[in-house]
Structure formats: structure tokens, C-alpha cells
Scaffold this motif. Structure first.
Motif, PDB file in Angstrom:
ATOM      1  N   PRO A  67       0.252  62.677 -33.921  1.00 50.88           N
ATOM      2  CA  PRO A  67       1.634  62.914 -34.334  1.00 50.88           C
ATOM      3  C   PRO A  67       2.642  62.017 -33.615  1.00 50.88           C
ATOM      4  CG  PRO A  67       0.486  64.999 -34.124  1.00 50.88           C
ATOM      5  CD  PRO A  67      -0.455  63.938 -33.611  1.00 50.88           C
ATOM      6  N   ALA A  68       2.437  61.787 -32.308  1.00 47.72           N
ATOM      7  CA  ALA A  68       3.374  60.950 -31.554  1.00 47.72           C
ATOM      8  C   ALA A  68       3.348  59.511 -32.052  1.00 47.72           C
ATOM      9  CB  ALA A  68       3.038  61.002 -30.066  1.00 47.72           C
ATOM     10  N   GLU A  69       2.157  58.997 -32.324  1.00 52.19           N
ATOM     11  CA  GLU A  69       2.057  57.622 -32.805  1.00 52.19           C
ATOM     12  C   GLU A  69       2.543  57.505 -34.239  1.00 52.19           C
ATOM     13  OE1 GLU A  69      -1.187  53.942 -32.795  1.00 52.19           O
ATOM     14  OE2 GLU A  69      -1.878  56.014 -32.585  1.00 52.19           O
ATOM     15  N   ALA A  70       2.240  58.504 -35.052  1.00 51.33           N
ATOM     16  CA  ALA A  70       2.675  58.472 -36.445  1.00 51.33           C
ATOM     17  C   ALA A  70       4.197  58.470 -36.550  1.00 51.33           C
ATOM     18  CB  ALA A  70       2.099  59.666 -37.198  1.00 51.33           C
ATOM     19  N   GLU A 171       8.266  46.493 -50.936  1.00 49.72           N
ATOM     20  CA  GLU A 171       7.686  45.243 -50.438  1.00 49.72           C
ATOM     21  C   GLU A 171       7.980  45.052 -48.955  1.00 49.72           C
ATOM     22  OE1 GLU A 171       7.729  40.435 -51.461  1.00 49.72           O
ATOM     23  OE2 GLU A 171       8.807  41.858 -52.733  1.00 49.72           O
ATOM     24  N   ALA A 172       9.227  45.327 -48.551  1.00 53.96           N
ATOM     25  CA  ALA A 172       9.591  45.174 -47.142  1.00 53.96           C
ATOM     26  C   ALA A 172       8.841  46.162 -46.267  1.00 53.96           C
ATOM     27  CB  ALA A 172      11.100  45.356 -46.977  1.00 53.96           C
ATOM     28  N   PHE A 173       8.724  47.397 -46.742  1.00 52.27           N
ATOM     29  CA  PHE A 173       8.022  48.414 -45.957  1.00 52.27           C
ATOM     30  C   PHE A 173       6.563  48.017 -45.771  1.00 52.27           C
ATOM     31  CE2 PHE A 173       8.314  52.809 -44.373  1.00 52.27           C
ATOM     32  CZ  PHE A 173       6.979  53.039 -44.101  1.00 52.27           C
ATOM     33  N   ALA A 174       5.917  47.535 -46.830  1.00 51.45           N
ATOM     34  CA  ALA A 174       4.517  47.142 -46.736  1.00 51.45           C
ATOM     35  C   ALA A 174       4.320  46.030 -45.710  1.00 51.45           C
ATOM     36  CB  ALA A 174       4.007  46.701 -48.110  1.00 51.45           C
ATOM     37  N   ALA A 175       5.258  45.092 -45.645  1.00 50.97           N
ATOM     38  CA  ALA A 175       5.150  43.998 -44.683  1.00 50.97           C
ATOM     39  C   ALA A 175       5.269  44.505 -43.249  1.00 50.97           C
ATOM     40  CB  ALA A 175       6.226  42.946 -44.970  1.00 50.97           C
ATOM     41  N   TRP A 176       6.245  45.388 -42.989  1.00 52.11           N
ATOM     42  CA  TRP A 176       6.412  45.925 -41.640  1.00 52.11           C
ATOM     43  C   TRP A 176       5.272  46.876 -41.274  1.00 52.11           C
ATOM     44  CZ3 TRP A 176       9.076  43.545 -38.277  1.00 52.11           C
ATOM     45  CH2 TRP A 176      10.223  42.838 -38.655  1.00 52.11           C
ATOM     46  N   GLN A 177       4.789  47.633 -42.239  1.00 49.50           N
ATOM     47  CA  GLN A 177       3.661  48.519 -41.972  1.00 49.50           C
ATOM     48  C   GLN A 177       2.413  47.713 -41.590  1.00 49.50           C
ATOM     49  OE1 GLN A 177       2.544  51.042 -45.245  1.00 49.50           O
ATOM     50  NE2 GLN A 177       0.974  52.124 -44.066  1.00 49.50           N
ATOM     51  N   ALA A 178       2.188  46.602 -42.276  1.00 53.24           N
ATOM     52  CA  ALA A 178       1.042  45.755 -41.960  1.00 53.24           C
ATOM     53  C   ALA A 178       1.153  45.202 -40.540  1.00 53.24           C
ATOM     54  CB  ALA A 178       0.939  44.620 -42.972  1.00 53.24           C
ATOM     55  N   ARG A 179       2.357  44.824 -40.146  1.00 45.38           N
ATOM     56  CA  ARG A 179       2.544  44.322 -38.783  1.00 45.38           C
ATOM     57  C   ARG A 179       2.277  45.423 -37.767  1.00 45.38           C
ATOM     58  NH1 ARG A 179       7.833  40.804 -37.296  1.00 45.38           N
ATOM     59  NH2 ARG A 179       6.968  39.699 -39.098  1.00 45.38           N
ATOM     60  N   TRP A 180       2.761  46.626 -38.047  1.00 43.65           N
ATOM     61  CA  TRP A 180       2.539  47.788 -37.177  1.00 43.65           C
ATOM     62  C   TRP A 180       1.050  48.097 -37.047  1.00 43.65           C
ATOM     63  CZ3 TRP A 180       2.972  53.369 -39.216  1.00 43.65           C
ATOM     64  CH2 TRP A 180       2.918  54.299 -38.174  1.00 43.65           C
ATOM     65  N   GLU A 181       0.345  48.091 -38.169  1.00 46.26           N
ATOM     66  CA  GLU A 181      -1.077  48.447 -38.170  1.00 46.26           C
ATOM     67  C   GLU A 181      -1.936  47.394 -37.474  1.00 46.26           C
ATOM     68  OE1 GLU A 181      -2.243  51.218 -39.087  1.00 46.26           O
ATOM     69  OE2 GLU A 181      -0.812  52.122 -40.496  1.00 46.26           O
ATOM     70  N   THR A 182      -1.564  46.118 -37.595  1.00 40.73           N
ATOM     71  CA  THR A 182      -2.411  45.062 -37.052  1.00 40.73           C
ATOM     72  C   THR A 182      -2.019  44.634 -35.636  1.00 40.73           C
ATOM     73  OG1 THR A 182      -1.037  43.375 -38.128  1.00 40.73           O
ATOM     74  CG2 THR A 182      -2.977  44.158 -39.330  1.00 40.73           C
ATOM     75  N   ALA A 220      12.613  53.285 -24.441  1.00 39.78           N
ATOM     76  CA  ALA A 220      11.306  53.313 -23.802  1.00 39.78           C
ATOM     77  C   ALA A 220      10.263  52.694 -24.738  1.00 39.78           C
ATOM     78  CB  ALA A 220      10.940  54.759 -23.456  1.00 39.78           C
ATOM     79  N   PRO A 221       9.054  52.436 -24.236  1.00 41.99           N
ATOM     80  CA  PRO A 221       8.020  51.826 -25.081  1.00 41.99           C
ATOM     81  C   PRO A 221       7.678  52.609 -26.342  1.00 41.99           C
ATOM     82  CG  PRO A 221       7.407  51.614 -22.778  1.00 41.99           C
ATOM     83  CD  PRO A 221       8.618  52.501 -22.826  1.00 41.99           C
ATOM     84  N   ASP A 222       7.964  53.921 -26.342  1.00 40.97           N
ATOM     85  CA  ASP A 222       7.690  54.718 -27.542  1.00 40.97           C
ATOM     86  C   ASP A 222       8.902  54.846 -28.450  1.00 40.97           C
ATOM     87  OD1 ASP A 222       9.293  56.382 -26.028  1.00 40.97           O
ATOM     88  OD2 ASP A 222       7.962  58.124 -26.134  1.00 40.97           O
ATOM     89  N   GLY A 223      10.010  54.185 -28.092  1.00 45.22           N
ATOM     90  CA  GLY A 223      11.215  54.218 -28.912  1.00 45.22           C
ATOM     91  C   GLY A 223      12.229  55.259 -28.504  1.00 45.22           C
ATOM     92  N   ALA A 224      11.920  56.095 -27.507  1.00 43.18           N
ATOM     93  CA  ALA A 224      12.882  57.095 -27.036  1.00 43.18           C
ATOM     94  C   ALA A 224      14.066  56.397 -26.367  1.00 43.18           C
ATOM     95  CB  ALA A 224      12.217  58.046 -26.050  1.00 43.18           C
TER      96      ALA A 224
END
Length: 248
Positions: A67-70, A171-182, A220-224
Motif C-alpha cells: 500500500p505504501a509503495e502503491a 498516453e502521458a500517464f503510461a509514459a510516467w508509469q513505465a518510468r516508475w515501474e522500470t 522525503a524519499p517517499d514524497g512526504a
């Protein structure tokens, strides 16, 4: 891969529809887009104004992340919305406000609501709800709101249609999601931070049970949000209503 887009004329809420599909066991990743919502919702249960001509969209995802990472998906969504607005808006007018409001010339033009739950097939379902003021802005909001129509580039006569905006967003979301996943979260957070204002000045955070004021010291590294209070202590704010450039 860009998920398919289901375009609906009328629905209570795209997030509510995403929840219904996920809880029924649908594992498919897809965009649910509506021309009109009758019961749109924002954060903390607030009503979301749903004028026809604006974009109401929810991406459904199934993930095995914790959940925290998602929850990092909200930063992915903010960058995708910023890309959508930058495709049509006057140069330099788009920015992000922590954690996931997207602004035009300093006024709110879009909001994001992420909901989740356990999926019958295992893992988490995510409903990434996005509302973008394309043609209209609501009145009577706590902070000024605006719409893309009021901030178009000089060579753009009209804001995009709901269909066109949904396509650019997907299209933009897919590009950022791919960067996040990889590549992981840090490269996403770095770009998000570069587009976000107010992370190094006075701010007030309303957390429901308390109001905290101090000076923002980045994230912070987790975005907080890192908030240094008057007594010198450091608070990490994961969620809340934050007003930058203000002191209690």
C-alpha cells in the motif's frame, strides 16, 4: 501499453464505477471517462463540481505493490496531468502543488483522488481518479480555481474535447508509469519536485485533528512533506490540506 478508454455519457462517479468493477473481480486496467458526473468526489469526501466539458477520468490498476509503495501513483498522476495541461496551456503557467493538485498560473485546475482495496484475485486494486477543469471552473472554492480555457497558448483557440484530453492524459500517464515501474520512484519524484512550488518556504498544514505551521524543507524519499515547526522539530506530512506561502 496504453489501457483502453471507456467513454460514458453519464455516471455517478468514475471512481465509484472503478470500485464496483474492481470489487466484482475485474482485473483489467482501463480508463473510465465520463462526460458528466452526478456525484463526483474530491479528497476528504468533498463534492467535485462536474460541469459538462471538463474531464472526469479514473484509471483502474491491479498491483502487487505494498500500500505504501502503491500510493506513489499519485505523483505519477500529477505529472501526467501536468503534461496534459502543458500541451495546450500558455508556456510556464503549469505547476504542481503538494501533494497532487495541478495549477494554472497559481490557481487550481485539476485534482487527483486515489482509492484502493484488496482485489478478489489478490493484490491491490487502485482507482486513480482525475478531474481536470478544461472549459469551466467552479465558484465558491476555498482557494481560487481556474480552467484551461482561460490559459490557452496563443496558437490554441479552444480547449481539447473530453475525448482528446483523455487520449493525451492516457498516453502521458503510461509514459510516467513505465518510468516508475522500470526505474523506481526517485526519478519520478525528481521531476515532480522540479515542477512543484512552495517546497522551501512557509506553509500551514491542516491535518483534520490539528493545524501545523512552519517552513517546508522539501520532500522525503517517499514524497512526504518535510515541515520544520517553530520549535525546531521536523514533521513528515503524508496527507492533508497544505497552504504554501502562509504562516499561522
Amino acid at each position: 501499453m496504453i489501457p483502453p478508454i471507456d467513454l460514458l455519457d453519464d455516471i455517478d462517479s468514475t471512481n465509484a464505477e472503478a470500485r464496483r468493477r474492481a470489487e466484482a473481480g475485474d482485473p483489467a486496467s482501463r480508463w473510465i471517462v465520463a462526460r458528466r458526473q452526478t456525484a463526483g468526489r474530491g479528497r476528504r469526501g468533498r463534492a467535485w463540481d462536474s460541469d459538462t466539458g471538463n474531464l472526469f477520468a479514473t484509471l483502474t490498476l491491479l498491483t502487487q505493490k505494498s500500500p505504501a509503495e502503491a500510493a506513489q501513483v499519485t505523483f505519477v498522476a500529477a505529472l501526467a496531468v501536468a503534461d496534459l495541461l502543458e500541451a495546450f496551456a500558455a508556456p510556464g503557467s503549469v505547476s504542481i502543488k503538494w501533494p497532487n493538485d495541478v495549477l494554472l498560473a497559481g490557481d487550481k485546475a485539476a485534482g487527483i483522488l486515489v482509492e484502493s482495496g484488496g482485489h478478489p484475485a489478490g493484490g491491490l486494486w487502485l482507482a486513480v481518479g482525475i478531474g481536470v477543469n478544461l472549459a469551466h471552473a467552479p465558484d465558491g472554492t476555498e482557494r481560487p480555481a481556474t480552467c484551461l480555457k482561460a490559459h490557452l497558448r496563443s496558437d490554441v483557440a479552444y480547449p481539447p474535447s473530453v475525448e482528446a484530453a483523455a487520449g493525451v492524459l492516457a498516453e502521458a500517464f503510461a509514459a510516467w508509469q513505465a518510468r516508475w515501474e522500470t526505474l523506481g520512484f526517485q526519478p519520478v519524484l525528481d521531476v515532480w519536485t522540479a515542477r512543484t512550488r512552495g517546497l522551501d518556504g512557509p506553509c500551514v498544514a491542516r491535518l483534520g485533528h490539528e493545524t501545523v505551521s512552519g517552513v517546508a524543507e522539501g520532500v522525503a524519499p517517499d514524497g512526504a512533506l518535510r515541515l520544520r515547526t517553530a520549535d525546531g522539530s521536523l514533521r513528515l506530512i503524508s496527507a492533508g490540506d497544505v497552504f504554501f506561502g502562509e504562516a499561522a
